[in-house]
Design an enzyme around this catalytic site. Structure first.
Site, PDB file in Angstrom:
ATOM      1  N   TYR A  69       0.855  -1.206   0.000  1.00  0.00           N
ATOM      2  CA  TYR A  69       0.000   0.000   0.000  1.00  0.00           C
ATOM      3  C   TYR A  69       0.884   1.247   0.000  1.00  0.00           C
ATOM      4  O   TYR A  69       0.722   2.145  -0.832  1.00  0.00           O
ATOM      5  CB  TYR A  69      -0.913  -0.014   1.232  1.00  0.00           C
ATOM      6  CG  TYR A  69      -1.612   1.304   1.465  1.00  0.00           C
ATOM      7  CD1 TYR A  69      -2.627   1.732   0.611  1.00  0.00           C
ATOM      8  CD2 TYR A  69      -1.251   2.135   2.532  1.00  0.00           C
ATOM      9  CE1 TYR A  69      -3.257   2.957   0.805  1.00  0.00           C
ATOM     10  CE2 TYR A  69      -1.876   3.355   2.732  1.00  0.00           C
ATOM     11  CZ  TYR A  69      -2.884   3.758   1.869  1.00  0.00           C
ATOM     12  OH  TYR A  69      -3.503   4.964   2.063  1.00  0.00           O
TER      13      TYR A  69
HETATM   14  O1  LIG Z   1      -2.124   6.961   7.750  1.00  0.00           O
HETATM   15  C1  LIG Z   1      -2.233   6.263   6.762  1.00  0.00           C
HETATM   16  O2  LIG Z   1      -1.728   6.567   5.702  1.00  0.00           O
HETATM   17  C2  LIG Z   1      -2.975   4.967   6.833  1.00  0.00           C
HETATM   18  O3  LIG Z   1      -3.847   5.027   7.961  1.00  0.00           O
HETATM   19  C3  LIG Z   1      -4.549   3.853   8.210  1.00  0.00           C
HETATM   20  O4  LIG Z   1      -3.627   2.813   8.481  1.00  0.00           O
HETATM   21  P1  LIG Z   1      -3.258   2.507  10.010  1.00  0.00           P
HETATM   22  O5  LIG Z   1      -2.586   3.662  10.644  1.00  0.00           O
HETATM   23  O6  LIG Z   1      -2.536   1.193  10.014  1.00  0.00           O
HETATM   24  O7  LIG Z   1      -4.704   2.400  10.659  1.00  0.00           O
HETATM   25  P2  LIG Z   1      -5.475   1.164  11.325  1.00  0.00           P
HETATM   26  O8  LIG Z   1      -5.467   0.001  10.451  1.00  0.00           O
HETATM   27  O9  LIG Z   1      -6.755   1.698  11.791  1.00  0.00           O
HETATM   28  O10 LIG Z   1      -4.563   0.838  12.578  1.00  0.00           O
HETATM   29  C4  LIG Z   1      -4.407   1.786  13.619  1.00  0.00           C
HETATM   30  C5  LIG Z   1      -3.491   1.246  14.677  1.00  0.00           C
HETATM   31  O11 LIG Z   1      -4.070   0.099  15.280  1.00  0.00           O
HETATM   32  C6  LIG Z   1      -3.151  -0.985  15.254  1.00  0.00           C
HETATM   33  N1  LIG Z   1      -3.933  -2.232  15.087  1.00  0.00           N
HETATM   34  C7  LIG Z   1      -4.575  -2.479  13.935  1.00  0.00           C
HETATM   35  C8  LIG Z   1      -5.304  -3.623  13.780  1.00  0.00           C
HETATM   36  C9  LIG Z   1      -5.379  -4.539  14.831  1.00  0.00           C
HETATM   37  O12 LIG Z   1      -6.028  -5.583  14.747  1.00  0.00           O
HETATM   38  N2  LIG Z   1      -4.737  -4.235  15.997  1.00  0.00           N
HETATM   39  C10 LIG Z   1      -4.010  -3.106  16.156  1.00  0.00           C
HETATM   40  O13 LIG Z   1      -3.426  -2.880  17.230  1.00  0.00           O
HETATM   41  C11 LIG Z   1      -2.215  -0.702  14.102  1.00  0.00           C
HETATM   42  O14 LIG Z   1      -0.961  -1.304  14.296  1.00  0.00           O
HETATM   43  C12 LIG Z   1      -2.153   0.804  14.147  1.00  0.00           C
HETATM   44  O15 LIG Z   1      -1.150   1.199  15.022  1.00  0.00           O
HETATM   45  C13 LIG Z   1      -5.395   3.480   7.008  1.00  0.00           C
HETATM   46  O16 LIG Z   1      -6.052   2.242   7.232  1.00  0.00           O
HETATM   47  C14 LIG Z   1      -4.585   3.410   5.749  1.00  0.00           C
HETATM   48  O17 LIG Z   1      -5.456   3.210   4.662  1.00  0.00           O
HETATM   49  C15 LIG Z   1      -3.746   4.650   5.579  1.00  0.00           C
HETATM   50  O18 LIG Z   1      -4.542   5.699   5.160  1.00  0.00           O
END
Ligand SMILES: O=C(O)[C@H]1O[C@H](OP(=O)(O)OP(=O)(O)OC[C@H]2O[C@@H](n3ccc(=O)[nH]c3=O)[C@H](O)[C@@H]2O)[C@H](O)[C@@H](O)[C@H]1O
Length: 435
Positions: free
Chosen positions: A247
């Protein structure tokens, strides 16, 4: 008999025998006709089964594309063009006229509504794919339709459709938000990222560079481009050549592609690096959203932690702040300098962080949700999987602040309160739940 007469009157093809009028031949003909009809039905049936196999099957991508192309073929006609013109008409004659791609998406819906509210002309575009529950996208579409924003149902890879839209409306700006989002899903369905974030982006830019006048483009990049960068807070000048997920790699590639189209064709392009955007009408694949759903259901939620019990944190950014950033970027975008595919002079090329500048550990996010939902979460602490997640994000927003006064004002507690209120009113108190 009259039917036979018709067949009999047909001139015979040279080298083929002529049908004679005997009862035996008539019987043979009827039998052959029945055979042809039978095998045609079998053939049509096989095609149908091939394209409509379950989305989880190996033909996921091709059937998805097929369904998309079926949908996109339904456009056209005077009534359709009238709807487009009405939606894209600004309140004042010199107002902005914006094509918003991904308009039924989370950020797309909020940006479209805000643009319309302030009097801009807005036309939406969305393929309504089923990456997450399409009924939520339909509900957002209804919301936008009520405020006068029409969404054309088509894929950004459909060049014919895009050109047609530019023939109907001379868009001054394109707010390009259509994309395959999600960091972890990239390991499940990599080609969908290439389809939307690379091929779709190029197709959009190809159309934008060839129209006259060329629009100015603002598009969604991502905080994930910082990848394994450890220097915090992340500034636009920091290295972005170590993406940790496909991504992120496609978003980084998008930034390079933007450079090329700016350089060759004079397109004015602004990329916005969004930092984990959350809020009402959000995306069910994001942690804050499915944590809420699963806490209410009494299901356990996986909370990631880094090596040696290291904290995983995100610079969670509230949707209204992101919308202000998008509008600021649109308002300060300079005109493209090319026309009809030819560059006339240097054009603006920008990239901005849009974050909250205040990272919060994921475990704190869960504590806030517990308080708001009045339910104790079943926490399952897990090692941060090696599938694209980074440990920490933190935006330096001084560039956006300087260029268009970007200043986030919503902290996570306040933003989540608004999200939970929306969630409960949309899904009901756990009765109807998000998928
Ligand atoms: O800023 C971005 O550019 C991206 O932001 C978002 O990605 P992320 O920051 O990864 O958000 P998100 O999945 O909500 O996980 C949030 C937190 O929860 C943790 N996390 C996640 C899943 C889980 O099961 N457990 C967990 O601890 C995980 O480790 C993380 O620390 C958008 O989805 C992406 O499309 C893109 O726009």
């Amino acid at each position: 008999m009259s039917q036979m007469k018709h067949i009999d009157n047909t001139p015979s093809t040279p080298g083929k025998f002529k049908i004679e009028k005997s009862p035996y031949n008539r019987l043979r003909l009827q039998f052959s006709l029945a055979k042809i009809i039978f095998w045609s039905l079998v053939f049509v049936g096989l095609i149908f089964v091939f394209f409509y196999r379950s989305p989880s099957s190996s033909s996921h991508v091709s059937s998805d594309l097929f369904r998309r192309s079926l949908r996109t073929s339904s456009y056209g006609g005077p009534a359709w063009e009238k709807k487009i013109k009405a939606s894209a008409k600004p309140r004042s004659s010199n107002g902005m006229c914006v094509l918003v791609t991904g308009a039924a998406g989370f950020v797309g819906t909020h940006v479209s509504a805000a643009l319309k509210r302030r009097g801009n002309g807005v036309l939406g575009l969305d393929n309504f794919n089923d990456y997450y529950d399409p009924s939520l996208k339909r509900a957002r579409q209804e919301l936008l339709e009520r405020s006068g924003v029409y969404i054309v149902e088509a894929d950004i890879n459909d060049a014919t459709l895009l050109k047609k839209l530019f023939e109907i409306v001379a868009f001054t700006h394109v707010m390009h938000l259509a994309a395959q989002a999600g960091v972890r899903y990239a390991m499940e369905n990599p080609s969908s990222y290439v389809h939307s974030n690379i091929a779709g982006l190029v197709n959009m830019l190809e159309v934008c560079k060839s129209v006259n006048p060329q629009p100015s483009i603002v598009w969604a990049s991502s905080s994930s481009v910082y990848g394994l960068n450890t220097k915090v807070p992340f500034s636009e000048r920091d290295r972005t050549d170590q993406p940790a997920s496909l991504y992120a790699a496609t978003k980084k590639a998008g930034e390079e592609i933007a450079h090329t189209y700016n350089h060759i064709y004079g397109l004015s392009i602004t990329g916005l690096r969004f930092f984990t955007v959350y809020g009402p009408w959000g995306r069910p694949d994001m942690a804050y959203f499915f944590f809420t759903r699963d806490i209410l259901k009494g299901k356990s939620i996986p909370i990631f932690e880094a090596a040696n019990h290291g904290t995983v944190a995100r610079d969670f950014t509230y949707i209204d702040d992101i919308v202000k950033g998008c509008l600021g970027a649109l308002d300060t975008a300079k005109k493209s300098t090319g026309s009809g595919g030819k560059k006339k002079g240097p054009a603006q090329l920008r990239v901005f962080n849009l974050g909250n500048t205040s990272p919060v550990p994921v475990s704190d996010l869960v504590s806030i949700l517990e308080k708001l939902l009045k339910v104790k979460a079943k926490r399952l602490i897990m090692k941060l999987p090696r599938n694209g997640d980074v440990q920490f994000t933190h935006a330096n927003i001084s560039l956006a602040q300087k260029e268009f006064g970007y200043k986030p004002t919503t902290d996570l507690q306040t933003g989540l309160k608004k999200f939970v209120r929306w969630y409960l009113s949309y899904y009901g108190n756990g009765k109807k739940s998000a998928q």
